[in-house]
Design a protein around this motif. Structure first.
Motif, PDB file in Angstrom:
ATOM      1  N   THR A 295       2.711  -9.967  -3.801  1.00 14.26           N
ATOM      2  CA  THR A 295       2.981  -8.723  -4.518  1.00 14.26           C
ATOM      3  C   THR A 295       2.678  -7.469  -3.722  1.00 14.26           C
ATOM      4  O   THR A 295       3.054  -6.371  -4.152  1.00 14.26           O
ATOM      5  N   TYR A 297      -0.087  -6.173  -3.682  1.00 14.15           N
ATOM      6  CA  TYR A 297      -1.304  -5.637  -4.288  1.00 14.15           C
ATOM      7  C   TYR A 297      -2.524  -6.243  -3.587  1.00 14.15           C
ATOM      8  O   TYR A 297      -2.447  -7.303  -2.960  1.00 14.15           O
ATOM      9  N   LYS A 367       0.257  -0.375  -3.827  1.00 18.33           N
ATOM     10  CA  LYS A 367       1.275  -0.086  -4.832  1.00 18.33           C
ATOM     11  C   LYS A 367       0.918   1.203  -5.578  1.00 18.33           C
ATOM     12  O   LYS A 367      -0.255   1.470  -5.855  1.00 18.33           O
ATOM     13  N   ASN A 368       1.944   1.962  -5.883  1.00 14.85           N
ATOM     14  CA  ASN A 368       1.712   3.193  -6.644  1.00 14.85           C
ATOM     15  C   ASN A 368       1.447   2.908  -8.110  1.00 14.85           C
ATOM     16  O   ASN A 368       0.829   3.716  -8.806  1.00 14.85           O
ATOM     17  N   THR A 369       1.954   1.764  -8.575  1.00 12.49           N
ATOM     18  CA  THR A 369       1.751   1.400  -9.987  1.00 12.49           C
ATOM     19  C   THR A 369       0.636   0.387 -10.109  1.00 12.49           C
ATOM     20  O   THR A 369       0.402  -0.421  -9.207  1.00 12.49           O
ATOM     21  N   GLU A 370      -0.064   0.419 -11.216  1.00 13.64           N
ATOM     22  CA  GLU A 370      -1.128  -0.538 -11.478  1.00 13.64           C
ATOM     23  C   GLU A 370      -0.532  -1.875 -11.900  1.00 13.64           C
ATOM     24  O   GLU A 370       0.581  -1.946 -12.424  1.00 13.64           O
ATOM     25  N   GLU A 371      -1.304  -2.945 -11.670  1.00 12.61           N
ATOM     26  CA  GLU A 371      -0.864  -4.260 -12.128  1.00 12.61           C
ATOM     27  C   GLU A 371      -0.773  -4.273 -13.654  1.00 12.61           C
ATOM     28  O   GLU A 371      -1.603  -3.675 -14.332  1.00 12.61           O
ATOM     29  N   GLN A 372       0.236  -4.974 -14.116  1.00 11.59           N
ATOM     30  CA  GLN A 372       0.391  -5.122 -15.553  1.00 11.59           C
ATOM     31  C   GLN A 372      -0.616  -6.139 -16.088  1.00 11.59           C
ATOM     32  O   GLN A 372      -0.901  -7.145 -15.430  1.00 11.59           O
ATOM     33  N   SER A 375       0.382  -9.761 -16.033  1.00  9.86           N
ATOM     34  CA  SER A 375       0.849 -10.326 -14.761  1.00  9.86           C
ATOM     35  C   SER A 375      -0.196 -11.281 -14.199  1.00  9.86           C
ATOM     36  O   SER A 375      -1.394 -11.163 -14.475  1.00  9.86           O
ATOM     37  N   ARG A 460       8.289  -9.050 -16.348  1.00  7.08           N
ATOM     38  CA  ARG A 460       6.994  -9.272 -17.003  1.00  7.08           C
ATOM     39  C   ARG A 460       7.169  -9.593 -18.481  1.00  7.08           C
ATOM     40  O   ARG A 460       6.413 -10.363 -19.049  1.00  7.08           O
TER      41      ARG A 460
END
Length: 941
Positions: A295, A297, A367-372, A375, A460
């Motif tokens: 990922t 991440y 990553k600019n977005t946080e993990e869901q 996930s 997701r």
């Protein structure tokens, strides 16, 4: 002292060994410096030079290992390392154990594995092959410094395995040029004379060494600012490291359980803890590696975790080798003066990667977005944090001695006392660690298994589809049902244990469901399933052995009359056994049958059995726990258990206490000195009274067997058979004191009647009583030829068998210009046939006859003359009074300490095989995953 020409020393090894250590040290230093100076523009020529340095270093290490094994196998005691760890009696198979018993050997084992790993790293086809190898060499450079053994001023750097004994010990012995003929090796610690010590340390050190590979990849990535291309390549190495280090830890647990006195497989000992912590951190790193690979991440946490795993290996080396755990660990190394080198080692491994990491953090992709939250990467990351928290808790408690030491150091610097800030280590480390680690087990068992059904990134919302809900429902309901029914197998199952039980079953069920429904029985992809399912099985085993463990060596009613000054807890856990008297304990009958002393161990034979209502044996087995003494047989070194294995349980036995007179030589001597012997004289058939007993001499024997004693052909044996009764007891007991007369030596074999606290022995003076003084005997002359026999009395005959010039050196050693001849005479009567060897000695013009006397039958013979012309030999003989008519001296003590008892502790471990099986399955999962991902180790520039 240096002017003395010592005899027998092999000094070429001393100089060759030091040269090889220096060569290993400087070859590693050369390669490291060459890389540092040229890494921005590393030409083929410098790469070749670096490789030459690496192979030179490896050749040096292999040569050092060969030399050490050579001097140890040849018992060259002029070397301190050999003298400290080897003895003449040490079996050859334990030379390996002796090699890594000491710090120098264990450092070399670590260096060897690093060299082997470096060889594979160097041959790998990727952009980090040189930098990774250099990192290994840099670590080996530091480790090799631990072997230098050189002084700079008053400071010593390292401890050389090739140092001479006379260089480290200043004693008068070394004023003797032939000192080697006067010394013997100390030998291997008896605790380590076990097959586990042959295989456990090398596997564990390979595990420690292997953690350098993820460390090297991570540091190389930071150096070259490459944070992603190697993520696949490092993964199989990390998985292999997790497998091999876990295997080493498992072997240590099995060794502790099978051969040591831990009373189990894990005791939260500091040395155990600091082998476990790097493995836990490494497992956390593997999971963040999986996240980063799939990922992008968690790249920074992955790098930090891999760096931390190797640092914890180095830190654990400091803890176990600096002597700081000497008071809190059963098997840490003692101080060797390397403490500051180990501190520098830890500092370098912590500071250098940390500086690179903090400088590069802004560059590391994220990553600019946080993990869901739904996930897989999110829950795997949470699981990794939980593992790191577990490692932190264990490390914090284990490092309390370090914390106290730092306070003392600060107090010395500031000239103030900081002792009030000291922390104490837990009195009960098992309870302390368990109360926290149980929650780690609960979270990991659930999170690791539930995350199997989640997906990395994309779609997701599809993760919560019908199949996902069905799978999770099956796992949840199945594990809940199994844990509910399983709960009836436990005693006193509190709610936290119930949660752990459910978590264990959830890990097992979810792994099976995933293997069946998701992987469709594809075994090559089953590494994750095996690891998670094995962890669940391991948790089940830990629960069963922890909660249902039962001390069965208890019979409190019987113990009350046998022991003094015991607490209720001692009485509830131990059982005193009197030899040949059966005792009941928690469902079993047990009897102490015998004990046998073999080499350095006293082995006890215990029989266990169960009986039905008709007193018939329904189950029977024997166990053989042992007490092990030190190499000089002066004191007890260890108590080694013996275990009966079943599929569903183990019966584990341990000797908790033996008679004080058998614990050490000093106590035994004090007990012997405290005996109050009274001397009595009696002949065959006599009855006499002591203060507490009536004694009858019922028989006199001229032969007997003695355990652990080697008889010689001309030994004269005497054994008296007594019937003894206590004045308050009509039970008659037999006593058989014995004695052996061997030339000028006497060997006594006292007999002790433990229930009467009575010791009977035949004193040395018995010989002079049974054999009259030479001048008072009346001799008769006889003349014999070889083969002739003559009757000298009523059915008493003497026959000349022959003669010999080979004289027993215990009797006489002929000097120069002396001739000694021994006659071989056979004396027989109606009861006994004996061979006597009187000696005829010609010393210049003087003839000396050395007579020989036989206690039983009673006769003295001397060799008086040789007639060469007629081949006749003359002898004088004198027959003594019959032994049955002589009052024989006897010594009796009635205050002897009892030696016919032992105190045992017997534990039943239910379903302990789940611990071993679960651990093996978990580790095989790591190995299978490493094998499956083995083809991903290459990456290009």
């Amino acid at each position: 002292m240096n002017t003395i020409q010592y005899v027998g020393e092999h000094l070429w090894i001393h100089y060759a060994g030091h040269f090889l250590v220096l060569l290993a040290f400087f070859s590693a230093l050369f390669s490291v410096v060459a890389f540092i100076l040229n890494f921005k523009n590393l030409t083929k020529e410098w790469e070749s030079a670096i490789k030459i340095g690496f192979y030179t270093h490896w050749f040096s290490i292999l040569s050092i290992l060969f030399l050490i094994f050579f001097i140890m196998s040849r018992h060259y005691y002029e070397y301190q390392y050999v003298w400290a760890h080897v003895s003449d009696e040490l079996p050859m198979k334990y030379i390996l154990s002796a090699f890594w018993e000491g710090q120098e050997g264990s450092f070399l084992l670590w260096i060897f594995w690093n060299c082997l790993i470096g060889f594979f790293l160097l041959r790998s086809k990727n952009k980090f092959n040189i930098s990774n190898t250099i990192i290994v060499l840099a670590v080996n450079f530091i480790l090799t410094s631990m072997l230098l053994g050189i002084y700079i001023g008053d400071s010593r750097i390292g401890s050389s395995p090739f140092v001479l004994l006379r260089h480290v010990m200043d004693i008068p012995l070394f004023n003797n040029a032939e000192y080697l003929s006067l010394i013997k090796g100390n030998g291997l610690n008896p605790l380590l004379q076990n097959y586990w010590n042959i295989i456990h340390p090398p596997i564990l050190f390979l595990g420690f060494s292997s953690t350098i590979v993820p460390f090297a990849f991570s540091l190389s990535g930071l150096i070259y600012r490459d944070y992603t291309s190697w993520l696949k390549a490092v993964l199989p190495w990390a998985l292999f490291s997790g497998f091999i280090l876990g295997t080493g830890i498992l072997m240590g647990g099995a060794w502790a359980y099978e051969a040591l006195s831990f009373g189990g497989y894990w005791a939260w000992d500091p040395v155990e803890n600091m082998s476990l912590v790097p493995w836990i951190v490494l497992i956390a790193g593997i999971h963040t590696n999986l996240i980063a690979k799939s990922t992008q991440y968690s790249i920074t946490p992955m790098i930090a975790t891999y760096l931390l795993s190797f640092f914890m290996v180095v830190y654990s080396s400091f803890l176990t080798r600096s002597g700081i755990l000497g008071d809190s660990s059963a098997h840490a190394f003692t101080q060797m003066g390397l403490e500051w080198q180990l501190v520098i080692f830890c500092t370098i491994i912590l500071i250098v990667p940390s500086v690179y990491l903090f400088k590069r953090i802004p560059e590391i992709p994220r990553k600019n977005t946080e993990e869901q939250i739904i996930s897989r990467e999110f829950w795997m990351f949470i699981g990794s944090l939980v593992l790191l928290f577990s490692a932190l808790l264990i490390s914090f408690t284990t490092s309390i001695p370090v914390y106290n030491k730092i306070l003392d150091l600060l107090g010395n610097i500031t000239n103030s006392s900081l002792e009030s800030y000291h922390r104490s280590t837990p009195l009960d480390p098992v309870a302390h660690h368990n109360q926290y680690q149980i929650w780690i087990g609960i979270f990991i068992g659930f999170l690791a298994s539930a995350s199997l059904y989640l997906k990395y990134l994309g779609e997701r919302k599809a993760n919560l589809n019908k199949a996902f809900l069905i799978n999770l429902s099956i796992c949840f309901i199945g594990s809940l049902a199994l844990s509910y029914f399983n709960s009836y197998s436990f005693e006193n199952l509190n709610w936290s244990h119930a949660l752990l039980l459910w978590s264990a079953w959830f890990a097992i069920v979810s792994s099976l469901v995933f293997f069946i429904r998701m992987l469709r029985f594809q075994f090559r992809l089953a590494g994750t399933v095996l690891s998670h399912g094995g962890f669940g099985i391991l948790l089940l085993g830990i629960l069963f052995t922890g909660i249902n463990k039962k001390i069965i060596s208890s019979n409190q009613f019987a113990q009350q009359g046998l022991v003094e000054n015991w607490s209720d807890d001692d009485i509830a856990k131990h059982l005193t056994l009197i030899k040949d008297q059966k005792m009941f304990m928690n469902g079993y009958w047990v009897q102490y049958l015998s004990d046998t002393f073999i080499l350095k161990s006293r082995i006890y034979e215990l029989e266990f059995w169960k009986e039905d209502t008709l007193n018939n044996k329904t189950e029977s087995f024997k166990l053989y726990p042992e007490i092990q003494y030190d190499n000089k047989l002066t004191k007890v070194a260890a108590s080694n258990p013996s275990t009966k294995h079943y599929i569903n349980k183990d019966v584990f036995s341990l000797i908790a206490q033996i008679p004080q007179t058998q614990v050490d030589v000093e106590t035994a001597q004090k007990a012997e000195d405290s005996l109050n012997y009274e001397t009595y004289f009696c002949k065959l058939g006599d009855t006499f009274f002591t203060k507490k007993h009536v004694v009858v001499l019922s028989a006199i024997l001229n032969d007997f067997d003695a355990k652990d004693f080697e008889f010689k052909p001309n030994d004269q044996k005497l054994q008296l058979i007594f019937k003894v009764k206590n004045l308050e007891d009509d039970t008659a007991r037999t006593a058989t004191p014995s004695i052996v007369f061997r030339n000028n030596l006497v060997y006594r074999f006292p007999y002790q009647i433990d229930p009467y606290q009575m010791r009977i022995q035949i004193p040395d003076t018995a010989f002079s009583t049974l054999v009259p003084e030479f001048g008072s005997q009346k001799f008769n002359a006889i003349v014999l030829k070889k083969g002739n026999e003559i009757e000298i009395g009523d059915q008493k005959f003497i026959k000349l068998i022959g003669f010999s010039k080979d004289i027993d050196p215990d009797i006489y050693v002929p000097q120069e210009n002396e001739i000694a001849i021994s006659a071989q005479l056979e004396y027989r009567d109606q009861e006994k046939r004996s061979v006597l060897n009187p000696i005829y000695l010609i010393k210049g013009n003087q003839v000396i006859s050395l007579p020989v006397s036989a206690v039983y039958p009673g006769i003295t013979i001397r060799f008086t003359k040789i007639n060469p012309a007629t081949e006749e030999m003359s002898f004088d003989y004198a027959v003594h009074a019959p032994i049955t008519s002589i009052k024989i001296p006897l010594q009796i003590a009635e205050n002897a300490s009892r030696n016919d008892f032992i105190v045992i502790q017997v534990t039943e471990f239910p379903w302990i095989n789940l611990v071993w099986f679960g651990s093996i399955v978990m580790l095989l999962g790591l190995l299978l995953s490493a094998y499956h991902k083995r083809n991903t180790t290459r990456f290009e520039v």
